[in-house]
Design a protein around this motif. Structure first.
Motif, PDB file in Angstrom:
ATOM      1  N   SER A 172     -24.235 -10.721  23.873  1.00 28.02           N
ATOM      2  CA  SER A 172     -23.279 -11.700  23.355  1.00 28.02           C
ATOM      3  C   SER A 172     -22.650 -12.494  24.500  1.00 28.02           C
ATOM      4  O   SER A 172     -22.512 -13.713  24.428  1.00 28.02           O
ATOM      5  CB  SER A 172     -22.195 -10.981  22.551  1.00 28.02           C
ATOM      6  N   LEU A 173     -22.291 -11.807  25.568  1.00 30.09           N
ATOM      7  CA  LEU A 173     -21.728 -12.478  26.741  1.00 30.09           C
ATOM      8  C   LEU A 173     -22.759 -13.425  27.355  1.00 30.09           C
ATOM      9  O   LEU A 173     -22.460 -14.579  27.656  1.00 30.09           O
ATOM     10  CB  LEU A 173     -21.288 -11.428  27.765  1.00 30.09           C
ATOM     11  N   TYR A 174     -23.978 -12.944  27.518  1.00 29.54           N
ATOM     12  CA  TYR A 174     -25.040 -13.714  28.159  1.00 29.54           C
ATOM     13  C   TYR A 174     -25.318 -15.018  27.408  1.00 29.54           C
ATOM     14  O   TYR A 174     -25.422 -16.080  28.015  1.00 29.54           O
ATOM     15  CB  TYR A 174     -26.307 -12.862  28.245  1.00 29.54           C
ATOM     16  N   VAL A 175     -25.447 -14.946  26.073  1.00 30.52           N
ATOM     17  CA  VAL A 175     -25.821 -16.153  25.321  1.00 30.52           C
ATOM     18  C   VAL A 175     -24.717 -17.200  25.308  1.00 30.52           C
ATOM     19  O   VAL A 175     -24.981 -18.369  25.076  1.00 30.52           O
ATOM     20  CB  VAL A 175     -26.260 -15.839  23.862  1.00 30.52           C
ATOM     21  N   GLU A 181     -24.704 -20.112  35.005  1.00 29.18           N
ATOM     22  CA  GLU A 181     -24.010 -18.824  35.091  1.00 29.18           C
ATOM     23  C   GLU A 181     -24.928 -17.678  34.679  1.00 29.18           C
ATOM     24  O   GLU A 181     -24.812 -16.563  35.188  1.00 29.18           O
ATOM     25  CB  GLU A 181     -22.744 -18.840  34.223  1.00 29.18           C
ATOM     26  N   ARG A 182     -25.863 -17.944  33.754  1.00 31.34           N
ATOM     27  CA  ARG A 182     -26.831 -16.911  33.380  1.00 31.34           C
ATOM     28  C   ARG A 182     -27.679 -16.526  34.590  1.00 31.34           C
ATOM     29  O   ARG A 182     -27.952 -15.349  34.815  1.00 31.34           O
ATOM     30  CB  ARG A 182     -27.745 -17.416  32.260  1.00 31.34           C
ATOM     31  N   ALA A 183     -28.093 -17.532  35.350  1.00 27.60           N
ATOM     32  CA  ALA A 183     -28.903 -17.268  36.548  1.00 27.60           C
ATOM     33  C   ALA A 183     -28.109 -16.421  37.536  1.00 27.60           C
ATOM     34  O   ALA A 183     -28.645 -15.477  38.129  1.00 27.60           O
ATOM     35  CB  ALA A 183     -29.334 -18.592  37.187  1.00 27.60           C
ATOM     36  N   ARG A 184     -26.828 -16.717  37.706  1.00 30.08           N
ATOM     37  CA  ARG A 184     -25.988 -15.935  38.624  1.00 30.08           C
ATOM     38  C   ARG A 184     -25.841 -14.497  38.138  1.00 30.08           C
ATOM     39  O   ARG A 184     -25.876 -13.554  38.935  1.00 30.08           O
ATOM     40  CB  ARG A 184     -24.615 -16.588  38.762  1.00 30.08           C
ATOM     41  N   LEU A 185     -25.700 -14.326  36.814  1.00 29.12           N
ATOM     42  CA  LEU A 185     -25.581 -12.983  36.250  1.00 29.12           C
ATOM     43  C   LEU A 185     -26.868 -12.186  36.476  1.00 29.12           C
ATOM     44  O   LEU A 185     -26.818 -11.005  36.840  1.00 29.12           O
ATOM     45  CB  LEU A 185     -25.255 -13.065  34.752  1.00 29.12           C
TER      46      LEU A 185
END
Length: 198
Positions: A172-175, A181-185
């Protein structure tokens, strides 16, 4: 009737989201929809215009009917569609694709849902990808299944491993993150796992 300037601005914003959710769910007649719920004919229309606003129970009913997040209707703080819905849809859609591949019907199914082989490969490799509403509806039509069949948790529970709550929270956080920011995560995850080149 109340003038636009006399309406509560919060009610008007909620009403716009209800209308967006209704149209997204392909419910074209708010009057018939209201009557179908056992409400007065103009109730949903009054919500949409901001003349009145739904209470918590009514919001839950609308969210369930339109397959949207109730928090999105009221506060616009969550995505319109919950990640839970998208994970259910993804799981069911991938299962349908696998069954079509096993039966030799994959090419016809891909043509029916307007999905290229290249996009299919990307989709299969990423469980965080959303299956768009239009693609889900075309798939259901091709399979001669009722509208919303791909979003049915009972289908998911029969065919897919349930996702643990902590994983659902991460998904849920990722989407909700922007792509950068997804790439950083992902990079942070690789560092934690000791798989980073850096």
């Amino acid at each position: 009737p109340a003038k636009q300037s006399e309406l509560n601005p919060t009610y008007v914003k909620i009403g716009k989201r209800i209308r967006q959710a209704r149209l997204s769910a392909k419910v074209t007649n708010s009057r018939e929809f209201s009557l179908g719920l056992g409400w007065s004919a103009g109730r949903v229309n009054n919500f949409e215009l901001g003349i009145s606003t739904p209470g918590p129970d009514e919001t839950e009913i609308l969210a369930e009917a339109f397959k949207v997040n109730p928090a999105w209707i009221t506060y616009a703080v969550e995505p319109m569609r919950s990640s839970d819905l998208y994970s259910t849809r993804y799981c069911n859609f991938i299962r349908v694709l696998e069954e079509a591949e096993a039966s030799g019907d994959l090419i016809r199914l891909l043509e029916a849902v307007k999905l290229t082989v290249e996009r299919l490969d990307k989709l299969k490799g990423n469980p965080h990808k959303k299956i768009p509403d239009a693609m889900a509806r075309r798939c259901e039509k091709y399979l001669k299944k009722p509208r919303g069949w791909l979003d049915d948790k009972q289908q998911e529970n029969r065919y897919c491993e349930p996702m643990p709550p902590d994983i659902r929270d991460l998904v849920s956080l990722y989407v909700r993150l922007p792509e950068k920011e997804r790439a950083r995560l992902r990079q942070m995850g690789e560092i934690l796992l000791g798989e980073s080149d850096e």
